[in-house]
Design a protein around this motif. Structure first.
Motif, PDB file in Angstrom:
ATOM      1  N   LYS A 149       0.827  -1.206   0.000  1.00  0.00           N
ATOM      2  CA  LYS A 149       0.000   0.000   0.000  1.00  0.00           C
ATOM      3  C   LYS A 149       0.863   1.258   0.000  1.00  0.00           C
ATOM      4  O   LYS A 149       0.498   2.283  -0.587  1.00  0.00           O
ATOM      5  CB  LYS A 149      -0.948  -0.005   1.197  1.00  0.00           C
ATOM      6  CG  LYS A 149      -2.047   1.053   1.099  1.00  0.00           C
ATOM      7  CD  LYS A 149      -3.042   0.919   2.221  1.00  0.00           C
ATOM      8  CE  LYS A 149      -4.210   1.872   2.033  1.00  0.00           C
ATOM      9  NZ  LYS A 149      -3.791   3.264   1.790  1.00  0.00           N
ATOM     10  N   GLU A 150       2.019   1.179   0.651  1.00  0.00           N
ATOM     11  CA  GLU A 150       2.920   2.332   0.675  1.00  0.00           C
ATOM     12  C   GLU A 150       3.454   2.624  -0.716  1.00  0.00           C
ATOM     13  O   GLU A 150       3.575   3.796  -1.116  1.00  0.00           O
ATOM     14  CB  GLU A 150       4.071   2.039   1.637  1.00  0.00           C
ATOM     15  CG  GLU A 150       5.058   3.181   1.785  1.00  0.00           C
ATOM     16  CD  GLU A 150       6.153   2.862   2.783  1.00  0.00           C
ATOM     17  OE1 GLU A 150       7.276   3.375   2.597  1.00  0.00           O
ATOM     18  OE2 GLU A 150       5.896   2.087   3.723  1.00  0.00           O
TER      19      GLU A 150
ATOM     20  N   ILE B 223      -4.207   1.696  -3.720  1.00  0.00           N
ATOM     21  CA  ILE B 223      -4.851   0.563  -3.038  1.00  0.00           C
ATOM     22  C   ILE B 223      -5.527   1.054  -1.759  1.00  0.00           C
ATOM     23  O   ILE B 223      -4.908   1.751  -0.948  1.00  0.00           O
ATOM     24  CB  ILE B 223      -3.818  -0.531  -2.700  1.00  0.00           C
ATOM     25  CG1 ILE B 223      -3.114  -1.027  -3.957  1.00  0.00           C
ATOM     26  CG2 ILE B 223      -4.493  -1.696  -1.970  1.00  0.00           C
ATOM     27  CD1 ILE B 223      -1.949  -1.966  -3.677  1.00  0.00           C
ATOM     28  N   ASP B 224      -6.765   0.676  -1.567  1.00  0.00           N
ATOM     29  CA  ASP B 224      -7.488   1.041  -0.343  1.00  0.00           C
ATOM     30  C   ASP B 224      -7.290   0.009   0.759  1.00  0.00           C
ATOM     31  O   ASP B 224      -7.188   0.367   1.931  1.00  0.00           O
ATOM     32  CB  ASP B 224      -8.984   1.203  -0.652  1.00  0.00           C
ATOM     33  CG  ASP B 224      -9.246   2.370  -1.572  1.00  0.00           C
ATOM     34  OD1 ASP B 224      -9.138   3.519  -1.115  1.00  0.00           O
ATOM     35  OD2 ASP B 224      -9.540   2.139  -2.763  1.00  0.00           O
ATOM     36  N   TYR B 225      -7.268  -1.280   0.376  1.00  0.00           N
ATOM     37  CA  TYR B 225      -7.090  -2.337   1.372  1.00  0.00           C
ATOM     38  C   TYR B 225      -6.153  -3.410   0.827  1.00  0.00           C
ATOM     39  O   TYR B 225      -6.314  -3.848  -0.308  1.00  0.00           O
ATOM     40  CB  TYR B 225      -8.424  -3.019   1.725  1.00  0.00           C
ATOM     41  CG  TYR B 225      -9.479  -2.093   2.271  1.00  0.00           C
ATOM     42  CD1 TYR B 225      -9.523  -1.756   3.623  1.00  0.00           C
ATOM     43  CD2 TYR B 225     -10.466  -1.568   1.427  1.00  0.00           C
ATOM     44  CE1 TYR B 225     -10.507  -0.921   4.123  1.00  0.00           C
ATOM     45  CE2 TYR B 225     -11.448  -0.729   1.912  1.00  0.00           C
ATOM     46  CZ  TYR B 225     -11.468  -0.408   3.264  1.00  0.00           C
ATOM     47  OH  TYR B 225     -12.438   0.423   3.754  1.00  0.00           O
ATOM     48  N   VAL B 226      -5.186  -3.821   1.636  1.00  0.00           N
ATOM     49  CA  VAL B 226      -4.365  -4.989   1.342  1.00  0.00           C
ATOM     50  C   VAL B 226      -4.819  -6.084   2.305  1.00  0.00           C
ATOM     51  O   VAL B 226      -4.648  -5.965   3.520  1.00  0.00           O
ATOM     52  CB  VAL B 226      -2.867  -4.702   1.524  1.00  0.00           C
ATOM     53  CG1 VAL B 226      -2.057  -5.963   1.245  1.00  0.00           C
ATOM     54  CG2 VAL B 226      -2.422  -3.575   0.597  1.00  0.00           C
TER      55      VAL B 226
END
Length: 456
Positions: free
Chosen positions: A112-113, A118-121
C-alpha cells in the motif's frame, strides 16, 4: 452497487474469489461488466512466479490511472478508459480497490505504501474481514484496520453462483518447504478442514445441482482430520454422495504430492466410481540429485514405482504432471534423466516451465544458477518431446466411447460444444446448447491438436 474481480494464479485463488463474491451477492451487489464502472474492484494475486507479480504491478499502475479519473483528479488521463470517462460525466465516483491473495500476504507491509491507489491490502488470513470492507464501501467510509493474525478460516461455500463444476477447499497451507516455493511463506502451515464441513458444503452443492467437484489443497495427500486421512476422506465422500443420491457424479483432487500418495488412496479410487481416473502427479524433475536439492523428499525410483502401482491398479488412469527445468546445479545429465523419465511414464499432458528464482526461498541463493538461454533451450526440447507423446497417447483413444460433462460453447466454432472427460480430456462436438451442464456419451472420432472431435 457493483463489484469486479481479477483473479490470478491457482485453483485455490479461484475458489477463494468465488467465496468472496458470494459475500457481495448476499448483500445485493451486482457484478460490473468492467472494472472501469465498478464500485469495488478486487485483485486476487499470485506470488508463485515473478512474472505473475510483474503483471499485477502493471495492473496496479492501470488502476492508479483509473482511480484518478474516477475521482476527477485534474490532469487525469482518459486514454483507454472511455467507459470510466462516460461514467463520471455527472460527477466523481470513487472506486474502492482491494488487493488480496498470496502477493498481498508477501508484501503486506509495503504494497500500500508503494501503491497508494490501493485502499485495502487483505492478506491470506484476513479474507474473513471482507464483509467489513463491503459494509464500509456501502456507507462510503473506511473499514477498521484488518487483523491478519495467522488463523485461516474456510468459507462455507466456494462455488460461483450457477456453476455445475466447482472447487471445494479441504486444506490450506503447506509443510513441505520445497526450496523453490514461496507458498509456505504466504499460505502458512497446513490446516485441514473438518470432515463435517466438507460434507456440508457437498450437500449444499448437491442442492444447487452441481455435477463435478475438485477437492483443493496445496497437498491434498497430507489431509488429516482426526483419524481421517485423505484416502479415508475420499471413501467417506464417495459413500455420502452415493447414500444421498447426489447429482455430483465426479470428484477430482489437486494438488497431489508423490511422497504422500498411498496405496490406500489408489485402492480408494479403484473401488469408487465417483472418483475420477485422472491424477495430476507433479514430478518436478527426473534426477534424484535435483529432487533432493528441491527438498521434494522422494527419489526418481520411488516416483517410478508409484506410477507402476497406480497403473497396475487403474489401467485406464490418465497421468499429468509438472516439470521444472533449469534448477540450480542442473547438469546435462540431470536434464537427460528428466527426458528419460518422461519417455518412461508417457504422461497424457504436462505443465512445463523453467526455474524462476523467488525472493525469500532457499533456491534463490543457491550457487550454480543456470543461464536463461540454457533454461529456455532445455525447456523447448522437453516441450517438443511431450507434445509428441501427448499426440501419440491421445490418438490411441480415437474410436472409443466416453462419458463427458458438457462445459461450454466451443470458442473455435459456435455450432460446437466443448466437453470434458473423466480423464480430463477435451472433446468438441455438434449439439444443442441445452446440453451444457449435463453428462453425455460421446464417441471420439478424430484428434485436432489437443482436442478430440466427437459425436453423440
Amino acid at each position: 452497487m457493483t463489484y469486479y474481480f481479477e483473479t490470478y494464479g491457482c485453483q485455490m485463488n479461484i475458489a477463494e474469489s468465488a467465496s468472496i463474491e458470494r459475500m457481495f451477492i448476499a448483500r445485493g451487489w451486482q457484478k460490473a461488466e468492467d472494472a472501469q464502472v465498478a464500485d469495488v474492484a478486487v485483485i486476487n494475486t499470485c506470488s508463485v512466479r515473478a512474472t505473475a507479480e510483474n503483471r499485477i504491478f502493471g495492473r496496479l499502475g492501470w488502476y492508479a490511472g483509473l482511480k484518478a479519473l474516477r475521482q476527477k483528479t485534474p490532469g487525469a488521463k482518459s486514454k483507454t478508459l472511455e467507459k470510466a470517462e462516460v461514467f463520471v460525466r455527472d460527477g466523481a465516483k470513487p472506486l474502492t480497490l482491494v488487493v488480496t491473495g498470496c502477493m498481498a500476504e508477501r508484501l503486506l507491509a509495503s504494497l500500500k505504501e508503494e501503491y497508494p491507489c490501493i485502499d485495502y491490502v487483505v492478506g491470506t488470513f484476513a479474507k474473513k474481514y471482507f464483509g467489513d470492507i463491503i459494509e464500509a464501501a456501502e456507507k462510503g467510509v473506511r473499514a477498521a484496520p484488518l487483523d491478519d493474525s495467522p488463523s485461516y478460516t474456510f468459507a462455507p461455500i466456494s462455488a460461483e453462483p450457477g456453476a455445475f463444476s466447482t472447487f471445494v477447499p479441504i486444506m490450506h497451507g503447506c509443510n513441505n518447504f520445497c526450496t523453490y516455493c514461496i507458498v509456505p511463506c504466504v499460505r502458512g502451515r497446513e490446516v485441514s478442514r473438518p470432515v463435517g464441513e466438507v460434507l456440508s458444503e457437498l450437500d449444499a452443492l448437491s442442492s444447487y445441482g452441481v455435477k463435478e467437484v475438485t477437492l483443493l489443497g496445496q497437498n491434498v495427500n497430507s489431509y488429516c482430520d482426526g483419524d481421517a486421512d485423505f484416502a479415508k476422506l475420499l471413501i467417506i465422500i464417495s459413500d455420502h454422495l452415493r447414500k444421498n443420491n447426489s447429482p455430483i457424479e465426479w470428484v477430482r483432487f489437486v494438488s497431489s504430492h508423490p511422497k504422500d500418495l498411498s496405496d490406500t488412496l489408489i485402492d480408494a479410487i479403484k473401488h469408487n466410481d465417483v472418483l475420477c481416473r485422472h491424477i495430476h502427479l507433479p514430478v518436478q524433475h527426473g534426477s534424484t540429485k535435483i529432487l533432493q536439492a528441491m527438498n521434494r523428499r522422494y527419489t526418481r525410483e520411488h516416483y517410478l514405482s508409484l506410477v507402476d502401482r497406480i497403473r497396475a491398479a487403474l489401467p485406464d488412469v490418465s497421468l499429468t504432471t509438472d516439470v521444472m527445468l533449469g534448477f540450480p546445479g542442473e547438469t546435462d545429465e540431470d536434464f537427460e534423466e528428466t527426458l528419460d523419465l518422461m519417455k518412461t511414464v508417457r504422461y497424457e499432458n504436462a505443465f512445463m516451465y523453467y526455474y524462476n528464482p523467488r525472493e525469500g526461498t532457499p533456491a534463490a541463493k543457491m550457487p550454480n544458477q543456470i543461464p536463461l538461454e540454457v533454461k529456455k533451450a532445455r525447456l523447448q526440447k522437453i516441450i517438443d518431446m511431450q507434445l509428441k507423446i501427448t499426440a501419440e497417447e491421445m490418438q490411441k483413444r480415437v474410436g472409443s466411447t466416453v462419458k463427458a460433462l458438457v462445459e461450454s460453447v466451443s470458442r473455435d466454432d459456435e455450432a460446437e460444444l466443448l466437453a470434458k472427460t473423466e480423464r480430463d480430456e477435451r472433446v468438441a462436438f455438434k449439439a444443442e446448447k441445452s446440453l451444457i451442464g449435463k453428462f453425455v456419451e460421446l464417441r471420439l472420432t478424430e484428434l485436432s491438436g489437443q482436442t478430440f472431435k466427437g459425436q453423440l
